[in-house]
Design a protein around this motif. Structure first.
Motif, PDB file in Angstrom:
ATOM      1  N   ASP A 255      13.901 -26.157   8.254  1.00 35.77           N
ATOM      2  CA  ASP A 255      14.799 -25.412   9.131  1.00 35.77           C
ATOM      3  C   ASP A 255      15.856 -24.702   8.293  1.00 35.77           C
ATOM      4  O   ASP A 255      16.600 -25.328   7.544  1.00 35.77           O
ATOM      5  CB  ASP A 255      15.459 -26.387  10.111  1.00 35.77           C
ATOM      6  CG  ASP A 255      16.316 -25.676  11.155  1.00 35.77           C
ATOM      7  OD1 ASP A 255      16.299 -24.438  11.188  1.00 35.77           O
ATOM      8  OD2 ASP A 255      16.993 -26.379  11.925  1.00 35.77           O
ATOM      9  N   LEU A 256      15.940 -23.381   8.434  1.00 35.94           N
ATOM     10  CA  LEU A 256      16.922 -22.597   7.687  1.00 35.94           C
ATOM     11  C   LEU A 256      18.117 -22.216   8.550  1.00 35.94           C
ATOM     12  O   LEU A 256      19.002 -21.483   8.101  1.00 35.94           O
ATOM     13  CB  LEU A 256      16.271 -21.321   7.125  1.00 35.94           C
ATOM     14  CG  LEU A 256      15.122 -21.523   6.137  1.00 35.94           C
ATOM     15  CD1 LEU A 256      14.606 -20.176   5.646  1.00 35.94           C
ATOM     16  CD2 LEU A 256      15.539 -22.391   4.971  1.00 35.94           C
ATOM     17  N   GLY A 257      18.101 -22.689   9.790  1.00 44.17           N
ATOM     18  CA  GLY A 257      19.202 -22.372  10.689  1.00 44.17           C
ATOM     19  C   GLY A 257      20.429 -23.190  10.358  1.00 44.17           C
ATOM     20  O   GLY A 257      20.454 -23.921   9.360  1.00 44.17           O
ATOM     21  N   PRO A 258      21.494 -23.096  11.164  1.00 43.23           N
ATOM     22  CA  PRO A 258      22.683 -23.922  10.918  1.00 43.23           C
ATOM     23  C   PRO A 258      22.290 -25.390  10.828  1.00 43.23           C
ATOM     24  O   PRO A 258      21.517 -25.890  11.644  1.00 43.23           O
ATOM     25  CB  PRO A 258      23.550 -23.651  12.150  1.00 43.23           C
ATOM     26  CG  PRO A 258      23.126 -22.299  12.632  1.00 43.23           C
ATOM     27  CD  PRO A 258      21.652 -22.227  12.344  1.00 43.23           C
ATOM     28  N   LYS A 259      22.817 -26.075   9.850  1.00 50.28           N
ATOM     29  CA  LYS A 259      22.433 -27.453   9.571  1.00 50.28           C
ATOM     30  C   LYS A 259      22.695 -28.354  10.771  1.00 50.28           C
ATOM     31  O   LYS A 259      23.819 -28.455  11.260  1.00 50.28           O
ATOM     32  CB  LYS A 259      23.216 -27.955   8.358  1.00 50.28           C
ATOM     33  CG  LYS A 259      22.728 -29.265   7.786  1.00 50.28           C
ATOM     34  CD  LYS A 259      23.522 -29.599   6.536  1.00 50.28           C
ATOM     35  CE  LYS A 259      23.029 -30.877   5.881  1.00 50.28           C
ATOM     36  NZ  LYS A 259      23.822 -31.228   4.685  1.00 50.28           N
ATOM     37  N   GLY A 260      21.642 -29.013  11.239  1.00 50.82           N
ATOM     38  CA  GLY A 260      21.790 -29.969  12.321  1.00 50.82           C
ATOM     39  C   GLY A 260      21.860 -29.396  13.715  1.00 50.82           C
ATOM     40  O   GLY A 260      21.995 -30.128  14.691  1.00 50.82           O
ATOM     41  N   ALA A 261      21.795 -28.069  13.852  1.00 50.87           N
ATOM     42  CA  ALA A 261      21.890 -27.460  15.179  1.00 50.87           C
ATOM     43  C   ALA A 261      20.663 -27.815  16.015  1.00 50.87           C
ATOM     44  O   ALA A 261      19.539 -27.825  15.515  1.00 50.87           O
ATOM     45  CB  ALA A 261      22.024 -25.948  15.058  1.00 50.87           C
ATOM     46  N   LEU A 262      20.886 -28.085  17.291  1.00 47.44           N
ATOM     47  CA  LEU A 262      19.787 -28.412  18.204  1.00 47.44           C
ATOM     48  C   LEU A 262      19.290 -27.153  18.901  1.00 47.44           C
ATOM     49  O   LEU A 262      20.007 -26.154  18.993  1.00 47.44           O
ATOM     50  CB  LEU A 262      20.260 -29.418  19.251  1.00 47.44           C
ATOM     51  CG  LEU A 262      20.705 -30.786  18.753  1.00 47.44           C
ATOM     52  CD1 LEU A 262      21.241 -31.618  19.916  1.00 47.44           C
ATOM     53  CD2 LEU A 262      19.559 -31.516  18.067  1.00 47.44           C
ATOM     54  N   VAL A 263      18.073 -27.229  19.394  1.00 45.96           N
ATOM     55  CA  VAL A 263      17.516 -26.125  20.177  1.00 45.96           C
ATOM     56  C   VAL A 263      18.204 -26.121  21.542  1.00 45.96           C
ATOM     57  O   VAL A 263      18.330 -27.150  22.197  1.00 45.96           O
ATOM     58  CB  VAL A 263      15.996 -26.288  20.355  1.00 45.96           C
ATOM     59  CG1 VAL A 263      15.448 -25.221  21.292  1.00 45.96           C
ATOM     60  CG2 VAL A 263      15.304 -26.224  18.996  1.00 45.96           C
ATOM     61  N   THR A 264      18.673 -24.951  21.948  1.00 46.56           N
ATOM     62  CA  THR A 264      19.329 -24.816  23.251  1.00 46.56           C
ATOM     63  C   THR A 264      18.285 -24.557  24.323  1.00 46.56           C
ATOM     64  O   THR A 264      17.538 -23.574  24.256  1.00 46.56           O
ATOM     65  CB  THR A 264      20.357 -23.673  23.229  1.00 46.56           C
ATOM     66  OG1 THR A 264      21.357 -23.969  22.243  1.00 46.56           O
ATOM     67  CG2 THR A 264      21.034 -23.514  24.588  1.00 46.56           C
ATOM     68  N   LEU A 265      18.234 -25.439  25.309  1.00 45.19           N
ATOM     69  CA  LEU A 265      17.247 -25.302  26.380  1.00 45.19           C
ATOM     70  C   LEU A 265      17.688 -24.241  27.388  1.00 45.19           C
ATOM     71  O   LEU A 265      18.883 -24.079  27.659  1.00 45.19           O
ATOM     72  CB  LEU A 265      17.070 -26.631  27.111  1.00 45.19           C
ATOM     73  CG  LEU A 265      16.621 -27.840  26.290  1.00 45.19           C
ATOM     74  CD1 LEU A 265      16.449 -29.052  27.211  1.00 45.19           C
ATOM     75  CD2 LEU A 265      15.327 -27.553  25.552  1.00 45.19           C
ATOM     76  N   ASN A 266      16.712 -23.544  27.944  1.00 41.57           N
ATOM     77  CA  ASN A 266      16.979 -22.624  29.044  1.00 41.57           C
ATOM     78  C   ASN A 266      16.917 -23.416  30.342  1.00 41.57           C
ATOM     79  O   ASN A 266      15.854 -23.628  30.910  1.00 41.57           O
ATOM     80  CB  ASN A 266      15.949 -21.494  29.049  1.00 41.57           C
ATOM     81  CG  ASN A 266      16.209 -20.493  30.171  1.00 41.57           C
ATOM     82  OD1 ASN A 266      17.180 -20.620  30.940  1.00 41.57           O
ATOM     83  ND2 ASN A 266      15.348 -19.491  30.284  1.00 41.57           N
ATOM     84  N   MET A 267      18.071 -23.859  30.810  1.00 40.92           N
ATOM     85  CA  MET A 267      18.124 -24.731  31.971  1.00 40.92           C
ATOM     86  C   MET A 267      17.801 -23.996  33.277  1.00 40.92           C
ATOM     87  O   MET A 267      17.603 -24.634  34.316  1.00 40.92           O
ATOM     88  CB  MET A 267      19.509 -25.383  32.081  1.00 40.92           C
ATOM     89  CG  MET A 267      19.915 -26.201  30.866  1.00 40.92           C
ATOM     90  SD  MET A 267      18.725 -27.516  30.459  1.00 40.92           S
ATOM     91  CE  MET A 267      18.752 -28.499  31.941  1.00 40.92           C
ATOM     92  N   GLU A 268      17.763 -22.673  33.211  1.00 40.98           N
ATOM     93  CA  GLU A 268      17.483 -21.892  34.419  1.00 40.98           C
ATOM     94  C   GLU A 268      16.046 -21.381  34.456  1.00 40.98           C
ATOM     95  O   GLU A 268      15.681 -20.596  35.331  1.00 40.98           O
ATOM     96  CB  GLU A 268      18.456 -20.728  34.523  1.00 40.98           C
ATOM     97  CG  GLU A 268      19.918 -21.166  34.633  1.00 40.98           C
ATOM     98  CD  GLU A 268      20.876 -19.993  34.709  1.00 40.98           C
ATOM     99  OE1 GLU A 268      20.390 -18.845  34.629  1.00 40.98           O
ATOM    100  OE2 GLU A 268      22.087 -20.229  34.838  1.00 40.98           O
TER     101      GLU A 268
END
Length: 663
Positions: A255-268
């Motif tokens: 993962d090259l994204g921000p360290k430790g960031a979680l995937v944001t779910l589309n709750m809608e």
């Protein structure tokens, strides 16, 4: 006589040798590729995920971690041994390629030879030393795994196959060399033989045999060695040998994204049938691939604070359980397989991921399974957590205190509510504990006083501030997290805030990473970085009154954000001398509050905070310094539980600094 040797000596170099040799080699490689492609079907059970962007960065990361063994070397002892074994075996592989390249290509087609003279002498010495080092390290692995095996290190049939094959390949290689040297170099070319020191020892041991016997031994061992190599290649897809390929690939796929960031779910999303992960199909293909990259080295397990306090969580076992489900029973329920108690025990401290030599991503998988339990089943680790969630929905904080009183702590302090005056230098995002908890209100007060001493105008949201939502999110309640986050973002943007500073690492990590997925773009800084810069710029002046202390690296400032020096610089500026604990910096031991555990009772095993308090007490300083409201709260309890009252005092950096401000 120029230094060189006859390649394929005693074997021959005609079609009767080359055809079967290359036929079997390409057949083995083909079998390896075919078997690898079949495993793709296992990975394809998972959801799509793009891990092929920024290819240049990924290739550099791959080469660095494979060739330099950067991640492997993070652990002394076994890590260094593995690195030495890799480099030894890798050099032997390169040497084999050089031999084949000259004998079967450059010399055969163009009459060009490069294995001669000084280069050949160096070539021979390097390969002999590399082989000896590889054997020595492999012997060490054998002793560690079978004779003095550490607790938790699992030994299976794969390990026996790996050790047996590798030993046989290395030892037969030296027997081949020794038999050849006993005939060609030992009698009349000792000067050349000296450049192959291990081969020379073997040759002397075999020198009593006649030439005919030596040639027969050489030829038999050569074909046995070749057969073992073919067996090694063919066994890769079906044994732990596959980590040679999968672990290497995982460096590219990291993962090259921000360290430790979680995937944001589309709750809608109207297409979503469920949220979180209950079956292997709910994981991504990379989550499944991780299970093949695992080497079962147990480094993650050794670092896990939950496992180290007798809780039913082993990050290593979680990964391997997911792999077993993916390979044998994809319809199985992941949560039942791993167990709810194991999943709720995680503090999301990232100790497992930080130390993992295979770049496996443990935390996201655990949070995904928690999401399913919370969002789909309405399950929480305890009634107290349900109450905290309800409190957050009603009053914007898990403590259950009235939202209208959130800014009462600041009465009489040089603080401006943005609803009264939005022209401030910084917005202080206070957080729930610093707003309502008496112990942490002292920290908030100290921070405001430090800012005032530096001429910084501080604003707060007061009753308009909500919990950042991080504890709820890490426990799996993505819906509540996004509700809190959206309200906070809208409020801050409505005031056109220029900069946010927070003393809570959890708030800091959430605002700088997770909120970005929801459109938040305001610069956010942790107070240790902010205060350190004020001191460096001469705006905040403090005197250095000498004192001894130990310092605790908060997981969400340390491992999650790599901020290790700034807090220590503040302690030094205040005159502090730090005696580091047994576990510090990237190897720091969690306080036990992360992953939403601040809201949950610690019912299983022993208290994580108590174990950390004991580590602090062992330094003999009497003062435990931290920079996190969760840590401070946990240490207050942990010190009591460990019966260290009067022997160890927890303090926040801001409290120490404010006592030393020069007016």
């Amino acid at each position: 006589m120029e230094a060189t040797r006859e390649l394929y000596w005693n074997i021959g170099h005609g079609a009767s040798v080359l055809i079967p040799m290359y036929l079997f080699t390409f057949a083995a490689l083909g079998f390896l590729v075919r078997s690898g492609l079949q495993r793709l079907d296992i990975y394809k059970q998972g959801k799509p995920l793009n891990r092929f962007d920024q290819r240049g960065v990924r290739i550099v990361q791959l080469l660095k971690n494979v060739l330099l063994q950067s991640r492997v070397l993070k652990v002394k002892g076994p890590g260094y041994a593995h690195g030495l074994f890799f480099w030894g075996f890798f050099l032997l592989f390169i040497g084999t390629v050089f031999v084949a390249l000259q004998a079967d290509f450059t010399d055969l087609l163009f009459g060009f030879r490069f294995l001669h003279g000084d280069f050949y002498l160096i070539f021979s010495a390097v390969l002999d030393i590399a082989g000896l080092v590889a054997i020595a390290m492999l012997a060490g692995f054998f002793v560690r795994r079978y004779l003095v095996r550490p607790d938790g290190l699992e030994t299976t049939r794969d390990d026996a196959i790996m050790h047996g094959l590798l030993f046989a390949i290395l030892i037969t290689g030296f027997v081949i060399e020794g038999a050849r040297m006993a005939v060609t170099e030992l009698p009349n070319n000792m000067a050349l033989a000296a450049w192959s020191p291990v081969g020379l020892v073997v040759a002397k041991g075999l020198s009593g045999m006649g030439e005919g016997s030596l040639r027969a031994l050489h030829q038999g061992m050569w074909w046995l060695h070749f057969a073992l190599v073919i067996g090694f290649i063919c066994s890769i897809p079906f044994t732990k040998f596959r980590h040679i390929l999968t672990t290497s690939a995982n460096y590219f796929l990291a993962d090259l994204g921000p360290k430790g960031a979680l995937v944001t779910l589309n709750m809608e999303s109207e297409d979503a049938e469920s949220f979180g992960a209950a079956q292997i199909k709910d994981m991504t293909w990379k989550d499944i691939f991780d299970t093949d990259a695992c080497t079962k080295c147990k480094r993650c397990q050794d670092r896990c604070p939950a496992h180290n306090t007798d809780k039913p969580l082993s990050p290593m076992k979680v990964i391997n359980q997911l792999g077993e489900v993916a390979g044998t029973n994809p319809d199985a329920n992941l949560i039942e397989t791993v167990s709810k108690d194991a999943l709720w025990s995680c503090t999301t401290c990232r100790a497992c991921q930080e130390i993992c030599p295979a770049s496996i991503e443990h935390v996201g998988k655990i949070v995904d399974m928690r999401r399913n339990m919370v969002l789909m089943e309405g399950e929480f680790p305890g009634e107290e957590v349900m109450v905290a969630m309800d409190n957050t929905e009603v009053n914007g904080n898990p403590l259950g205190l009235a939202f209208a009183s959130r800014g009462d702590w600041a009465e009489g302090l040089p603080v401006t509510r943005l609803s009264d005056d939005a022209e401030v230098d910084i917005l202080y995002f206070v957080g729930c504990y610093a707003s309502f908890d008496k112990r942490n209100i002292k920290v908030a007060t100290s921070f405001v006083q430090l800012c005032a001493a530096a001429g910084v105008k501080v604003g707060i949201l007061g009753k308009e501030e909500k919990c950042c939502g991080e504890p709820m999110r890490k426990l799996g309640n993505e819906y509540l997290y996004q509700s809190m986050a959206t309200e906070n973002i809208e409020t801050m943007e409505s005031y056109k805030v220029k900069k946010v500073v927070t003393a809570c690492p959890h708030c800091f990590n959430t605002l700088t990473k997770d909120y970005r997925d929801l459109g938040f773009s305001i610069e956010t800084e942790h107070y240790t970085t902010f205060l350190n810069r004020l001191i460096q710029e001469g705006k905040l002046k403090v005197k250095g009154d000498a004192f001894d202390c130990t310092y605790h690296d908060s997981c969400y400032i340390g491992r999650h954000n790599d901020l290790y020096e700034e807090p220590r610089a503040l302690v030094a500026a205040a005159g502090g001398t730090i005696r580091e604990m047994e576990r510090s910096r990237a190897e720091g031991f969690c306080c036990g509050a992360g992953g939403g555990r601040i809201m949950a009772e610690e019912k299983l095993g022993s208290r994580i905070s108590g174990k950390r308090a004991l580590m602090a007490a062992e330094t003999g300083t009497g003062t435990l310094v931290s920079n996190c409201p969760f840590c401070l709260t946990m240490f207050e309890d942990g010190i009591k539980g460990a019966e260290l009252e009067g022997k160890l005092v927890p303090r926040d950096i801001a409290e120490i600094l404010v006592e030393r401000v020069i007016a």
